[in-house]
Design an enzyme around this catalytic site. Structure first.
Site, PDB file in Angstrom:
ATOM      1  N   ASP A 125     -33.847  51.063  -5.273  1.00 40.00           N
ATOM      2  CA  ASP A 125     -33.978  50.174  -5.471  1.00 40.00           C
ATOM      3  C   ASP A 125     -35.097  49.351  -5.781  1.00 40.00           C
ATOM      4  O   ASP A 125     -35.488  50.212  -7.158  1.00 40.00           O
ATOM      5  CB  ASP A 125     -35.311  50.306  -3.821  1.00 40.00           C
ATOM      6  CG  ASP A 125     -34.600  50.653  -2.458  1.00 40.00           C
ATOM      7  OD1 ASP A 125     -33.129  50.673  -1.748  1.00 40.00           O
ATOM      8  OD2 ASP A 125     -34.732  50.864  -1.701  1.00 40.00           O
ATOM      9  N   HIS A 171     -28.574  35.658 -12.752  1.00 38.45           N
ATOM     10  CA  HIS A 171     -28.357  36.904 -13.454  1.00 38.45           C
ATOM     11  C   HIS A 171     -26.971  37.682 -13.195  1.00 38.45           C
ATOM     12  O   HIS A 171     -26.910  37.018 -12.045  1.00 38.45           O
ATOM     13  CB  HIS A 171     -29.370  37.882 -13.606  1.00 38.45           C
ATOM     14  CG  HIS A 171     -31.024  37.122 -13.551  1.00 38.45           C
ATOM     15  ND1 HIS A 171     -32.159  37.793 -12.921  1.00 38.45           N
ATOM     16  CD2 HIS A 171     -31.575  36.371 -14.714  1.00 38.45           C
ATOM     17  CE1 HIS A 171     -33.168  36.712 -13.659  1.00 38.45           C
ATOM     18  NE2 HIS A 171     -32.449  35.940 -14.776  1.00 38.45           N
ATOM     19  N   LYS A 219     -25.853  44.003  -4.483  1.00 41.80           N
ATOM     20  CA  LYS A 219     -27.423  43.211  -4.098  1.00 41.80           C
ATOM     21  C   LYS A 219     -27.185  42.936  -1.990  1.00 41.80           C
ATOM     22  O   LYS A 219     -26.584  42.788  -2.173  1.00 41.80           O
ATOM     23  CB  LYS A 219     -27.458  42.777  -4.955  1.00 41.80           C
ATOM     24  CG  LYS A 219     -27.056  42.804  -6.149  1.00 41.80           C
ATOM     25  CD  LYS A 219     -28.300  41.553  -7.079  1.00 41.80           C
ATOM     26  CE  LYS A 219     -28.513  41.838  -8.403  1.00 41.80           C
ATOM     27  NZ  LYS A 219     -27.400  41.004  -9.407  1.00 41.80           N
ATOM     28  N   TYR A 266     -34.754  44.677  -3.161  1.00 46.05           N
ATOM     29  CA  TYR A 266     -33.306  44.469  -3.107  1.00 46.05           C
ATOM     30  C   TYR A 266     -32.719  45.918  -3.941  1.00 46.05           C
ATOM     31  O   TYR A 266     -33.260  46.912  -4.051  1.00 46.05           O
ATOM     32  CB  TYR A 266     -32.665  43.342  -3.786  1.00 46.05           C
ATOM     33  CG  TYR A 266     -33.235  43.623  -5.683  1.00 46.05           C
ATOM     34  CD1 TYR A 266     -32.171  44.075  -6.426  1.00 46.05           C
ATOM     35  CD2 TYR A 266     -34.103  42.854  -6.049  1.00 46.05           C
ATOM     36  CE1 TYR A 266     -32.882  43.703  -7.747  1.00 46.05           C
ATOM     37  CE2 TYR A 266     -34.965  42.601  -7.047  1.00 46.05           C
ATOM     38  CZ  TYR A 266     -33.797  43.445  -8.145  1.00 46.05           C
ATOM     39  OH  TYR A 266     -34.188  42.540  -9.676  1.00 46.05           O
ATOM     40  N   ASP A 317     -34.459  32.836 -19.238  1.00 45.07           N
ATOM     41  CA  ASP A 317     -33.411  32.238 -18.226  1.00 45.07           C
ATOM     42  C   ASP A 317     -34.018  30.897 -19.061  1.00 45.07           C
ATOM     43  O   ASP A 317     -32.984  29.930 -18.515  1.00 45.07           O
ATOM     44  CB  ASP A 317     -33.933  31.969 -16.612  1.00 45.07           C
ATOM     45  CG  ASP A 317     -34.124  33.308 -16.415  1.00 45.07           C
ATOM     46  OD1 ASP A 317     -33.452  33.722 -16.483  1.00 45.07           O
ATOM     47  OD2 ASP A 317     -34.687  33.836 -14.908  1.00 45.07           O
TER      48      ASP A 317
END
Length: 184
Positions: free
Chosen positions: A50, A64, A73, A133, A172
């Site tokens: 988690d 990603h 996920k 997640y 990113d």
């Protein structure tokens, strides 16, 4: 009524999960995961880790993916709201390069299941958001991949408000476009 409503999307395997919250004057209780119910709902994975993050408005994390050690996920927002996106990177898929997005918030309590071989990202819509997640494989830092968040070939319709500053990590900012994506 069951504990979960599993909503299929336009992309096979990508599922919106609506848990049932049982509330009264004290607050509410809900299950966020129950293995047998999830298997019946089409989600048959073994989660091993988690994760949780906190971000501020305008933060965009993504897109990603893991190259060799792809992860399924199950994501949700426990404070605030985000627009969450999955992009199909499955070789031979009829929806290869297509995306699905959903608003996840503390209020709507929705979850989003993203299978292996998808790119994933989210945009924070509220002042702050906490995002959690579950994943079915461990993170391998040398196995990261990414795609340009605003690639016109993918065409994600991010709900960017007028005046919203998009905040990206240095990593990113330099992800390649989808046209350079290679499947090994």
């Amino acid at each position: 009524m069951g504990k979960f409503n599993f909503i299929k999307t336009s992309i096979d395997g990508v599922i919106i999960v609506e848990p049932t919250a049982f509330g009264d004057s004290r607050g509410y209780f809900m299950e966020t995961y129950q293995k047998e119910d999830f298997i019946k709902g089409g989600i048959d994975v073994e989660f091993v880790q988690d994760n949780q993050s906190m971000s501020t408005k305008g933060v965009l994390r993504g897109l990603h993916f893991q190259k060799q050690y792809s992860q399924s996920k199950l994501v949700r927002c426990i404070r605030g709201s985000v627009f969450d996106v999955a992009v199909d990177l499955r070789k031979g898929s009829p929806t290869f390069g297509k995306w699905e997005g959903v608003v996840l918030s503390a209020e709507n309590k929705r979850q989003f299941f993203i299978p292996k071989n998808f790119a994933h990202g989210f945009l924070v819509l509220s002042d702050e958001a906490e995002f959690v997640y579950k994943v079915d494989d461990f993170y391998h830092p040398n196995d990261e991949g990414g795609l340009m968040w605003n690639d016109p070939d993918i065409g994600i319709k991010w709900p960017i408000e007028d005046g919203m500053e998009i905040k990206l990590s240095d990593k990113d900012k330099i992800h390649p476009p989808f046209s350079e994506f290679k499947i090994d």
